[in-house]
Design a protein around this motif. Structure first.
Motif, PDB file in Angstrom:
ATOM      1  N   CYS A  94       0.845  -1.192   0.000  1.00 30.32           N
ATOM      2  CA  CYS A  94       0.000   0.000   0.000  1.00 30.32           C
ATOM      3  C   CYS A  94       0.887   1.252   0.000  1.00 30.32           C
ATOM      4  CB  CYS A  94      -0.859  -0.039   1.256  1.00 30.32           C
ATOM      5  SG  CYS A  94      -1.925   1.379   1.470  1.00 30.32           S
ATOM      6  N   HIS A 103      -0.518  -4.582   5.568  1.00 31.36           N
ATOM      7  CA  HIS A 103      -1.827  -4.639   6.229  1.00 31.36           C
ATOM      8  C   HIS A 103      -2.918  -5.063   5.249  1.00 31.36           C
ATOM      9  CE1 HIS A 103      -1.254  -0.516   4.689  1.00 31.36           C
ATOM     10  NE2 HIS A 103      -2.498  -0.669   4.303  1.00 31.36           N
ATOM     11  N   GLU A 104      -2.514  -5.761   4.169  1.00 33.07           N
ATOM     12  CA  GLU A 104      -3.511  -6.242   3.205  1.00 33.07           C
ATOM     13  C   GLU A 104      -3.300  -7.744   3.004  1.00 33.07           C
ATOM     14  OE1 GLU A 104      -3.054  -3.709  -0.224  1.00 33.07           O
ATOM     15  OE2 GLU A 104      -3.394  -1.893   0.938  1.00 33.07           O
ATOM     16  N   GLU A 136      -8.764  -4.953   0.959  1.00 28.33           N
ATOM     17  CA  GLU A 136      -8.521  -3.816   1.871  1.00 28.33           C
ATOM     18  C   GLU A 136      -8.664  -2.475   1.160  1.00 28.33           C
ATOM     19  OE1 GLU A 136      -6.888  -0.884   4.473  1.00 28.33           O
ATOM     20  OE2 GLU A 136      -5.993  -1.419   2.574  1.00 28.33           O
TER      21      GLU A 136
END
Ligand SMILES: [Zn+2]
Ligand SMILES: [Zn+2]
Length: 318
Positions: free
Chosen positions: A42, A64-65, A164
């Motif tokens: 990201c 965080h994905e 996400e």
């Protein structure tokens, strides 16, 4: 001997990713060990790498994905957060955000993305413990945080891994209260911009206009259904871009909703100028502080009577 797993640990801002191996934890009651398949990279990971996200604790495992396969379920974990039964071997999306469900924002205001106790996988939720399996850039994620949530996936990992950024687009639609038939402008054609386009079309936008660059990204936007794309590398004058947008709207009044997904402050006054009076402007592209921009309170806000909204990430509800 216990099995081990590898993780790419970023040692410091602008530092190196060090591949380190550690013993795999055995999930306790309510916990899950996930064998990762994929994790998205990201724009926020880039900001964190550069040390631009305040409060980031190093060393850290970013990412965080994440999407992966349940390697081991702790006692008592039987269903995902929609109530669907899960077993070892199932593919799941690990919802990165960890919300307490108890604070003022979680309970009274129903605004979980603003949870005062919020943390996330990929953001070092336990900064006092070894970072190895707390982010997506590792072979495993150890879902041992008490606020963990997850969803069972029925699509291949290369699709599930896009969830996400898509949820950021869905969060924006929740806030924008888009009406069927609206004209929506999306500034930016990175992952957030493209998924905001998808979400806007699903939410009922009649006409969608994507403003950004490079051409390859705008071509993708067209493939995803954008009615018009404006290449900022070709149309370099913001005034001209504003007129192009307005000429596509009812009586040239301007767009009903504009979504900022660029991360460039200069996009904000330009985007508000693309709006009709009474329209809605959502700022979702600024996940880090990249500076200020001049705005005119009379022209941009009061006289135009706009709705101005910030959008902070996403949550399982999206
Ligand atoms: Zn992200
Ligand atoms: Zn909370």
């Amino acid at each position: 001997m216990l099995k081990t797993g590898k993780a790419a640990i970023l040692n410091q801002p602008n530092g190196e990713f060090i591949i380190d191996e550690a013993e795999l934890p055995d999930p306790k009651e309510g916990e899950i060990l996930v064998k990762q398949e994929m994790c998205g990279v990201c724009g926020t990971d880039v900001h964190m790498y550069q040390g631009h996200l305040p409060g980031t604790a190093f060393p850290i495992v970013l990412g965080h994905e994440p999407v992966g396969i349940i390697a081991k379920l702790g006692k008592g974990v039987k269903v995902d957060h929609t109530g669907e039964p899960v077993k070892e071997g199932d593919r799941i999306y690990v919802v990165p955000g960890l919300r307490c469900g108890k604070c003022y924002f979680c309970t009274v205001l129903f605004e979980p993305t603003l949870c005062v106790n919020s943390t996330a996988y990929g953001f070092r939720p336990y900064s006092d413990q070894p970072p190895h399996f707390q982010g997506g850039y590792a072979e495993y994620i150890y879902m041992n945080h008490p606020y963990s949530t997850f969803l069972k996936m029925h699509v291949p990992p290369e699709i599930a891994v896009l969830l996400e950024p898509l949820t950021v687009g869905i969060h924006q639609m929740d806030m924008a209260k888009l009406r069927v038939g609206d004209t929506a402008v999306i500034q930016g054609c990175g992952a957030i911009g493209l998924f905001t386009l998808v979400a806007a079309k699903e939410a009922g936008a009649h006409k969608t206009i994507v403003v950004g660059a490079p051409k390859s990204r705008l071509d993708l936007a067209k493939e995803f259904g954008a009615d018009l794309t404006i290449n900022i590398e070709e149309v370099t004058d913001p005034k001209e871009r504003i007129e192009m947008v307005k000429s596509e709207t009812t009586l040239d009044y301007g767009a009903d909703v504009v979504f900022e997904c660029t991360g460039f402050p200069k996009a904000v006054p330009e985007g508000i100028d693309m709006l009709r009076r009474g329209g809605s402007y959502l700022v979702a592209g600024h996940f880090t502080d990249v500076g200020d921009v001049p705005l005119n309170p009379f022209l941009h806000f009061t006289n135009k009577q706009i709705n101005l909204m910030g959008v902070w990430g996403d949550d399982i509800g999206h």
